[in-house]
Design an enzyme around this catalytic site. Structure first.
Site, PDB file in Angstrom:
ATOM      1  N   ARG A  69       5.192   3.357   8.722  1.00 24.68           N
ATOM      2  CA  ARG A  69       6.221   4.187   8.101  1.00 24.68           C
ATOM      3  C   ARG A  69       5.645   5.573   7.785  1.00 24.68           C
ATOM      4  O   ARG A  69       5.807   6.114   6.689  1.00 24.68           O
ATOM      5  CB  ARG A  69       6.735   3.526   6.825  1.00 24.68           C
ATOM      6  CG  ARG A  69       7.390   2.154   7.037  1.00 24.68           C
ATOM      7  CD  ARG A  69       7.942   1.634   5.714  1.00 24.68           C
ATOM      8  NE  ARG A  69       8.645   0.366   5.855  1.00 24.68           N
ATOM      9  CZ  ARG A  69       8.139  -0.817   5.498  1.00 24.68           C
ATOM     10  NH1 ARG A  69       6.906  -0.888   5.001  1.00 24.68           N
ATOM     11  NH2 ARG A  69       8.855  -1.924   5.633  1.00 24.68           N
ATOM     12  N   GLU A  70       4.999   6.181   8.745  1.00 23.94           N
ATOM     13  CA  GLU A  70       4.295   7.427   8.522  1.00 23.94           C
ATOM     14  C   GLU A  70       5.241   8.628   8.454  1.00 23.94           C
ATOM     15  O   GLU A  70       6.187   8.734   9.232  1.00 23.94           O
ATOM     16  CB  GLU A  70       3.280   7.684   9.642  1.00 23.94           C
ATOM     17  CG  GLU A  70       2.229   6.611   9.802  1.00 23.94           C
ATOM     18  CD  GLU A  70       2.619   5.530  10.797  1.00 23.94           C
ATOM     19  OE1 GLU A  70       3.815   5.447  11.152  1.00 23.94           O
ATOM     20  OE2 GLU A  70       1.734   4.766  11.225  1.00 23.94           O
ATOM     21  N   ASN A 101       2.179   7.154   3.993  1.00 23.40           N
ATOM     22  CA  ASN A 101       2.597   5.884   4.593  1.00 23.40           C
ATOM     23  C   ASN A 101       2.862   4.894   3.464  1.00 23.40           C
ATOM     24  O   ASN A 101       2.413   5.091   2.325  1.00 23.40           O
ATOM     25  CB  ASN A 101       1.519   5.349   5.532  1.00 23.40           C
ATOM     26  CG  ASN A 101       2.049   4.350   6.551  1.00 23.40           C
ATOM     27  OD1 ASN A 101       3.226   4.003   6.549  1.00 23.40           O
ATOM     28  ND2 ASN A 101       1.180   3.870   7.430  1.00 23.40           N
ATOM     29  N   TRP A 159      -9.510   9.787  15.508  1.00 27.15           N
ATOM     30  CA  TRP A 159      -8.052   9.952  15.508  1.00 27.15           C
ATOM     31  C   TRP A 159      -7.533  11.089  14.626  1.00 27.15           C
ATOM     32  O   TRP A 159      -6.421  11.587  14.842  1.00 27.15           O
ATOM     33  CB  TRP A 159      -7.364   8.666  15.044  1.00 27.15           C
ATOM     34  CG  TRP A 159      -7.615   8.317  13.600  1.00 27.15           C
ATOM     35  CD1 TRP A 159      -8.675   7.630  13.097  1.00 27.15           C
ATOM     36  CD2 TRP A 159      -6.792   8.663  12.469  1.00 27.15           C
ATOM     37  NE1 TRP A 159      -8.576   7.510  11.739  1.00 27.15           N
ATOM     38  CE2 TRP A 159      -7.424   8.130  11.321  1.00 27.15           C
ATOM     39  CE3 TRP A 159      -5.587   9.353  12.319  1.00 27.15           C
ATOM     40  CZ2 TRP A 159      -6.899   8.288  10.044  1.00 27.15           C
ATOM     41  CZ3 TRP A 159      -5.059   9.507  11.041  1.00 27.15           C
ATOM     42  CH2 TRP A 159      -5.711   8.973   9.916  1.00 27.15           C
ATOM     43  N   GLU A 211      -3.081  10.654   2.678  1.00 30.61           N
ATOM     44  CA  GLU A 211      -4.307  10.909   3.431  1.00 30.61           C
ATOM     45  C   GLU A 211      -4.258  12.348   3.928  1.00 30.61           C
ATOM     46  O   GLU A 211      -3.225  12.811   4.412  1.00 30.61           O
ATOM     47  CB  GLU A 211      -4.452   9.946   4.610  1.00 30.61           C
ATOM     48  CG  GLU A 211      -4.751   8.520   4.200  1.00 30.61           C
ATOM     49  CD  GLU A 211      -4.991   7.615   5.398  1.00 30.61           C
ATOM     50  OE1 GLU A 211      -6.054   6.978   5.450  1.00 30.61           O
ATOM     51  OE2 GLU A 211      -4.106   7.562   6.274  1.00 30.61           O
ATOM     52  N   GLU A 235       0.848  -1.192   0.000  1.00 31.46           N
ATOM     53  CA  GLU A 235       0.000   0.000   0.000  1.00 31.46           C
ATOM     54  C   GLU A 235       0.884   1.243   0.000  1.00 31.46           C
ATOM     55  O   GLU A 235       1.929   1.279   0.655  1.00 31.46           O
ATOM     56  CB  GLU A 235      -0.905  -0.006   1.233  1.00 31.46           C
ATOM     57  CG  GLU A 235      -1.906   1.127   1.302  1.00 31.46           C
ATOM     58  CD  GLU A 235      -2.863   0.986   2.475  1.00 31.46           C
ATOM     59  OE1 GLU A 235      -3.302   2.018   3.014  1.00 31.46           O
ATOM     60  OE2 GLU A 235      -3.163  -0.171   2.869  1.00 31.46           O
ATOM     61  N   GLY A 250      -5.499  13.947  17.384  1.00 34.00           N
ATOM     62  CA  GLY A 250      -5.582  12.638  18.022  1.00 34.00           C
ATOM     63  C   GLY A 250      -6.976  12.225  18.423  1.00 34.00           C
ATOM     64  O   GLY A 250      -7.152  11.359  19.291  1.00 34.00           O
ATOM     65  N   HIS A 271      -0.805  13.193   5.390  1.00 29.71           N
ATOM     66  CA  HIS A 271      -0.262  11.984   5.999  1.00 29.71           C
ATOM     67  C   HIS A 271       0.155  11.029   4.882  1.00 29.71           C
ATOM     68  O   HIS A 271      -0.632  10.743   3.973  1.00 29.71           O
ATOM     69  CB  HIS A 271      -1.365  11.364   6.875  1.00 29.71           C
ATOM     70  CG  HIS A 271      -1.018  10.080   7.533  1.00 29.71           C
ATOM     71  ND1 HIS A 271      -0.613   9.999   8.829  1.00 29.71           N
ATOM     72  CD2 HIS A 271      -1.064   8.797   7.075  1.00 29.71           C
ATOM     73  CE1 HIS A 271      -0.410   8.729   9.161  1.00 29.71           C
ATOM     74  NE2 HIS A 271      -0.679   7.983   8.107  1.00 29.71           N
ATOM     75  N   ASP A 276       0.244   5.474   0.405  1.00 25.15           N
ATOM     76  CA  ASP A 276      -0.845   6.354   0.855  1.00 25.15           C
ATOM     77  C   ASP A 276      -0.546   7.838   0.750  1.00 25.15           C
ATOM     78  O   ASP A 276       0.554   8.297   1.070  1.00 25.15           O
ATOM     79  CB  ASP A 276      -1.152   6.100   2.335  1.00 25.15           C
ATOM     80  CG  ASP A 276      -1.679   4.720   2.626  1.00 25.15           C
ATOM     81  OD1 ASP A 276      -2.113   4.048   1.687  1.00 25.15           O
ATOM     82  OD2 ASP A 276      -1.659   4.326   3.802  1.00 25.15           O
TER      83      ASP A 276
END
Length: 292
Positions: free
Chosen positions: A130-131, A121, A196, A106, A102, A200, A119, A104
């Site tokens: 692995r963000e 990853n 989240w 986001e 994948e 957070g 974001h 990403d």
């Protein structure tokens, strides 16, 4: 005779690759379908435009019919304006199963006047964590901007308006995972992630602002179409049709490296490679490797 036969087989094999490799100028009508939320999202403009919608009933998402291995996937996106706290607009590539790959993008919404968090990853064989996160240097809700995922046998590169923001190089020969064995479909969705996404999960969606809409247009898959395991070799074979295998794409140019450094010095807000407490100082092996 044997040599001539082998040459003939090679020509047929390469010709098959040339025929299958490039799939360009995708269209939302022809090349994607709604996997949820179709009742309140819509495609228009001869298939070049898509609006994803989130309300208090459901979000929405699309995915491509085809899977791809290597090339460039481009999308113009205009994010949810105003109070987008708790929403996530996702744009990513993914295969299926517990050991999926994948890649990403986001976009984490925020309260009115506060910047989005972008974001990124990457998962290999089901392993993520692995963000890397960034703030953007423009208002992503005021107009459409180009978000591109480019990957080849050497690296994955994330671009924003042609500016590289992240590189993940192939160190598979050293035991580090790299997404080069599975075809991935292209997905995009708008969904409720207020447990989240914003601070957070402290800031929840204000449903009085619904419906929330993210605009997508000019989806373009300049990539190698996945046709099963044979594509592992076909899509990586260094021929003209597989333009992503050209030496020019093995590493960023000096100009691109300068732009990458500018973004990372000024707009990166999180990097898994420096989060020592999270990983108890047992950092991912790629963190000690050059990436560009």
């Amino acid at each position: 005779m044997v040599t001539a036969f082998k040459s003939l087989v090679a020509v047929i094999f390469i010709s098959a690759m040339s025929f299958q490799s490039c799939f360009v100028n995708a269209n939302f009508y022809a090349d994607t379908y709604f996997n949820w939320g179709a009742e309140h999202s819509y495609i228009f403009g001869n298939g070049e435009h898509l609006n994803l919608v989130l309300d208090n009933v459901a979000g929405s998402g699309v995915q491509t019919y085809n899977s791809y291995l290597f090339g460039s996937i481009e999308m113009l996106i205009k994010l949810v304006p105003g109070n987008s706290a708790g929403t996530v607009t996702a744009y990513y590539l993914s295969s299926m199963g517990d050991y999926h790959d994948e890649i990403d993008f986001e976009f984490l919404g925020n309260s009115s006047g506060e910047p989005y968090t972008m974001h990124t990853n990457i998962f290999t064989q089901g392993k993520g964590n692995r963000e890397q996160q960034f703030k953007l240097w423009f208002d992503p809700t005021a107009d459409f901007h180009n978000y591109t995922i480019h990957w080849n046998p050497h690296a994955v590169v994330w671009f924003v308006d042609s500016i590289p923001i992240r590189v993940y190089r192939n160190y598979k020969s050293e035991g580090i995972g790299f997404p080069d064995q599975q075809g991935m479909q292209v997905y995009s969705s708008l969904w409720n992630a207020d447990n989240w996404a914003t601070r957070g999960g402290l800031v929840k969606i204000d449903w009085s602002c619904a419906p929330f809409t993210a605009g997508l247009r000019k989806f373009n898959a300049k990539a190698c179409k996945w046709n099963g395991p044979v594509s592992i070799y076909q899509c990586a074979y260094p021929i003209y049709a597989n333009w992503w295998t050209s030496p020019v794409y093995k590493q960023l140019s000096w100009d691109q490296q300068g732009k990458l450094k500018w973004v990372r010095d000024n707009y990166m807000v999180y990097n898994y490679c420096t989060d020592y407490e999270r990983f108890n100082w047992q950092m991912a092996p790629e963190c000690s490797k050059p990436q560009y």
